[in-house]
Design a protein around this motif. Structure first.
Motif, mmCIF file in Angstrom:
data_model
loop_
_atom_site.group_PDB
_atom_site.id
_atom_site.type_symbol
_atom_site.label_atom_id
_atom_site.label_comp_id
_atom_site.label_asym_id
_atom_site.label_seq_id
_atom_site.Cartn_x
_atom_site.Cartn_y
_atom_site.Cartn_z
ATOM 1 N N LYS A 19 -6.260 2.309 -5.237
ATOM 2 C CA LYS A 19 -4.862 2.151 -4.274
ATOM 3 C C LYS A 19 -4.830 0.697 -3.734
ATOM 4 O O LYS A 19 -3.613 0.267 -4.153
ATOM 5 N N ILE A 20 -5.632 0.065 -3.179
ATOM 6 C CA ILE A 20 -5.352 -1.510 -3.070
ATOM 7 C C ILE A 20 -5.252 -2.321 -4.177
ATOM 8 O O ILE A 20 -4.475 -2.964 -4.129
ATOM 9 N N TYR A 21 -6.118 -2.130 -5.006
ATOM 10 C CA TYR A 21 -5.888 -2.595 -6.199
ATOM 11 C C TYR A 21 -4.482 -2.730 -6.798
ATOM 12 O O TYR A 21 -3.640 -3.529 -7.433
ATOM 13 N N SER A 22 -3.915 -1.460 -7.082
ATOM 14 C CA SER A 22 -2.593 -0.965 -7.405
ATOM 15 C C SER A 22 -1.454 -1.897 -6.550
ATOM 16 O O SER A 22 -0.767 -2.420 -7.038
ATOM 17 N N LEU A 26 0.879 -1.093 0.014
ATOM 18 C CA LEU A 26 -0.048 -0.094 -0.117
ATOM 19 C C LEU A 26 0.986 1.346 -0.121
ATOM 20 O O LEU A 26 0.715 2.306 -0.668
ATOM 21 N N GLU A 27 1.874 1.418 0.601
ATOM 22 C CA GLU A 27 2.790 2.372 0.748
ATOM 23 C C GLU A 27 3.579 2.521 -0.708
ATOM 24 O O GLU A 27 3.640 3.754 -0.835
ATOM 25 N N ARG A 28 3.885 1.585 -1.282
ATOM 26 C CA ARG A 28 4.490 1.407 -2.733
ATOM 27 C C ARG A 28 3.452 2.125 -3.608
ATOM 28 O O ARG A 28 3.588 2.641 -4.730
ATOM 29 N N ALA A 29 2.256 1.615 -3.384
ATOM 30 C CA ALA A 29 1.047 2.179 -4.336
ATOM 31 C C ALA A 29 1.075 3.549 -4.457
ATOM 32 O O ALA A 29 0.565 4.350 -5.382
ATOM 33 N N GLY A 30 1.323 4.229 -3.408
ATOM 34 C CA GLY A 30 0.862 5.734 -3.231
ATOM 35 C C GLY A 30 -0.445 6.281 -3.193
ATOM 36 O O GLY A 30 -1.166 5.418 -3.008
ATOM 37 N N GLU A 31 -0.593 7.387 -3.693
ATOM 38 C CA GLU A 31 -1.971 7.955 -3.584
ATOM 39 C C GLU A 31 -2.831 7.683 -4.759
ATOM 40 O O GLU A 31 -2.049 7.687 -5.940
ATOM 41 N N HIS A 32 -3.958 7.378 -4.864
ATOM 42 C CA HIS A 32 -4.805 7.018 -6.184
ATOM 43 C C HIS A 32 -6.295 7.590 -5.755
ATOM 44 O O HIS A 32 -6.517 8.328 -4.766
ATOM 45 N N GLU A 33 -6.880 7.898 -6.658
ATOM 46 C CA GLU A 33 -8.300 8.666 -6.835
ATOM 47 C C GLU A 33 -9.288 7.846 -5.750
ATOM 48 O O GLU A 33 -10.092 8.615 -5.401
ATOM 49 N N SER A 34 -9.127 6.650 -5.579
ATOM 50 C CA SER A 34 -9.919 6.092 -4.679
ATOM 51 C C SER A 34 -9.160 5.089 -3.759
ATOM 52 O O SER A 34 -8.133 4.490 -4.172
#
Length: 468
Positions: free
Chosen positions: A249-252, A237-245
């Motif tokens: 973010k979890i999917y990423s 999750l930290e590597r995924a960074g910020e997302h629109e939702s």
């Protein structure tokens, strides 16, 4: 004209000699059949891979397969739903030919015993095993009613199985969970996992390569990621960074984990000097679910749909000893092509009675001047899930750049009262402009092509429980 096998051997020999001359590691062995790995993601769209334009999910290892090989811009699966798509990949045939019309999980009780990949169908594993390959599957099987031993991977051509028989499951280790409740098996034995499941699958892949590096192997890796449930570790999750939702973010994070696992396998191949002579595919079983964080790029709709977002998927392959590198291939290819391509490279004798619906794509990749493997052949889709009548079955057919979509009667209205929509994919890949009324001759030609195809298909082999 020399056979595909002869062409491959010649290419391998030339590149092997060149490799030896400069002392490069990992040179292909002339005449030795390649190792073959198929990475198969779950519910992932065209907009989720860097090589296809994703800007918010880093996929450097998947992208490296495209950089070292071929990126297909018109890569299709056989169905926009999990299990039927897998059945086509496993057999090189339209799953509709043998009644695998839809997911079997909700089959009525009296049909459950036979709900799975029919025993009459040979798999890619059984065909490769017949010529000496060691075969394994690590990940999500989803090709037979879970309690039926006859559908187990070890009875369908595989020497080794690690993963889940079911269609979905959690990713996190469950502290205190009884072994009897685990969905993960090593061969026939339930096991408990102690780490994030995609990481566990990645470790298993590396271990399989280590154990079987001396002889040709076929490894099928059907990740359950990024299928729901949406679960990821804090690290990812930290590597995924910020997302629109939060879902995106979890999917990423889930995709990043899968990309890491693929990267570990690719690094193991390089470390063992196997990379050049290993054919590596990556594709997904169908488009992503946008409501669960998936992104299908410019393509319309997603999983379950006959529009491009449901059936056109990220699809790349590398075989450094043979295939060109960094190439985008624009002709249509399908997941059904993987089996004939693999067995062609392995030297399995080609026989008319194989009754395949796929094509060996190697000669097309080695000769850029050839028409595509399906240039004059209609590509067809049908998914008859709980139709309200014979006109309530979604279907589609593509021939050249024309695509005709059959719209369910329960969804018709407005511009699609006729029940069909026609798109010119060369001009309208987003499928925004229905030109059926402008080209009635094309509509009839594609209708006829679909009707001819459907006349060869079987009825669904099992009945689904009523919805609700």
């Amino acid at each position: 004209m020399p056979s595909v096998r002869t062409l491959v051997v010649l290419v391998l020999a030339v590149r092997s000699l060149a490799s030896c001359a400069i002392g490069a590691p990992g040179g292909g062995e002339a005449g030795r059949p390649p190792n073959i790995i198929v990475f198969f993601a779950d519910d992932m769209g065209m907009g989720d891979v860097g090589a296809y334009g994703s800007e918010d999910i880093p996929t450097p290892n998947i992208d490296s397969i495209a950089a070292n090989g071929v990126r297909f811009t018109n890569g299709y699966v056989s169905c926009p739903q999990c299990a039927p798509s897998r059945a086509a990949l496993m057999t090189g045939r339209y799953q509709n030919r043998f009644g695998f019309e839809y997911n079997y999980n909700n089959a009525i009780e009296e049909d459950q015993a036979d709900a799975g990949l029919p025993l009459t169908e040979a798999t890619i594993a059984s065909r490769l095993k017949s010529v000496g390959y060691t075969t394994g599957v690590i990940g999500k099987w989803h090709l037979g009613w879970d309690a039926s031993e006859k559908f187990h991977p070890l009875n369908r051509g595989y020497d080794y199985f690690f993963g889940m028989l079911e269609g979905s499951g959690g990713y996190m280790p469950r502290e205190g969970m009884a072994l009897s409740r685990s969905k993960i098996f090593r061969n026939h034995d339930r096991v408990k996992t102690e780490a994030y499941l995609t990481d566990v699958f990645g470790d298993e892949v590396v271990s399989f390569i280590e154990r079987h590096k001396a002889d040709p192997f076929f490894l099928y890796v059907p990740f359950n990621a990024p299928h729901t449930p949406l679960e990821a570790t804090e690290e990812y999750l930290e590597r995924a960074g910020e997302h629109e939702s939060e879902k995106r973010k979890i999917y990423s994070a889930m995709v990043i984990s899968m990309d890491d696992a693929i990267g570990a396998a690719l690094e193991k191949l390089r470390a063992e000097g196997l990379s050049d002579n290993t054919m590596v595919f990556f594709l997904t079983d169908n488009g992503g679910q946008e409501r669960q964080g998936g992104d299908n790029g410019i393509y319309r709709a997603g999983k379950g749909s006959m529009y491009e977002g449901g059936i056109r998927v990220p699809f790349v392959v590398q075989w450094p000893a043979v295939y060109p590198a960094g190439v985008s291939y624009d002709a249509a290819v399908t997941s059904r092509d993987i089996l004939p391509t693999a067995i062609g490279a392995a030297g399995v004798e080609s026989k008319a009675d194989l009754r395949l619906d796929g094509t060996d794509i190697t000669p097309f990749l080695l000769d850029a001047g050839r028409d595509g493997p399906h240039a004059s052949e209609p590509l067809c889709w049908r998914l008859a899930v709980r139709p309200r009548g014979p006109d309530d079955i979604p279907w589609a057919v593509r021939l050249d750049n024309w695509k005709l979509v059959g719209v369910k009667s329960s969804q018709r209205g407005g511009a699609n009262k006729s029940g069909v929509e026609l798109y010119d994919l060369s001009k309208d890949p987003r499928e925004e402009h229905n030109v059926a009324t402008d080209h009635p001759d094309v509509v009839e030609r594609l209708r006829a092509a679909y009707a001819a195809w459907e006349s060869e298909m079987a009825d669904p082999a099992w009945e689904l429980k009523p919805a609700g």
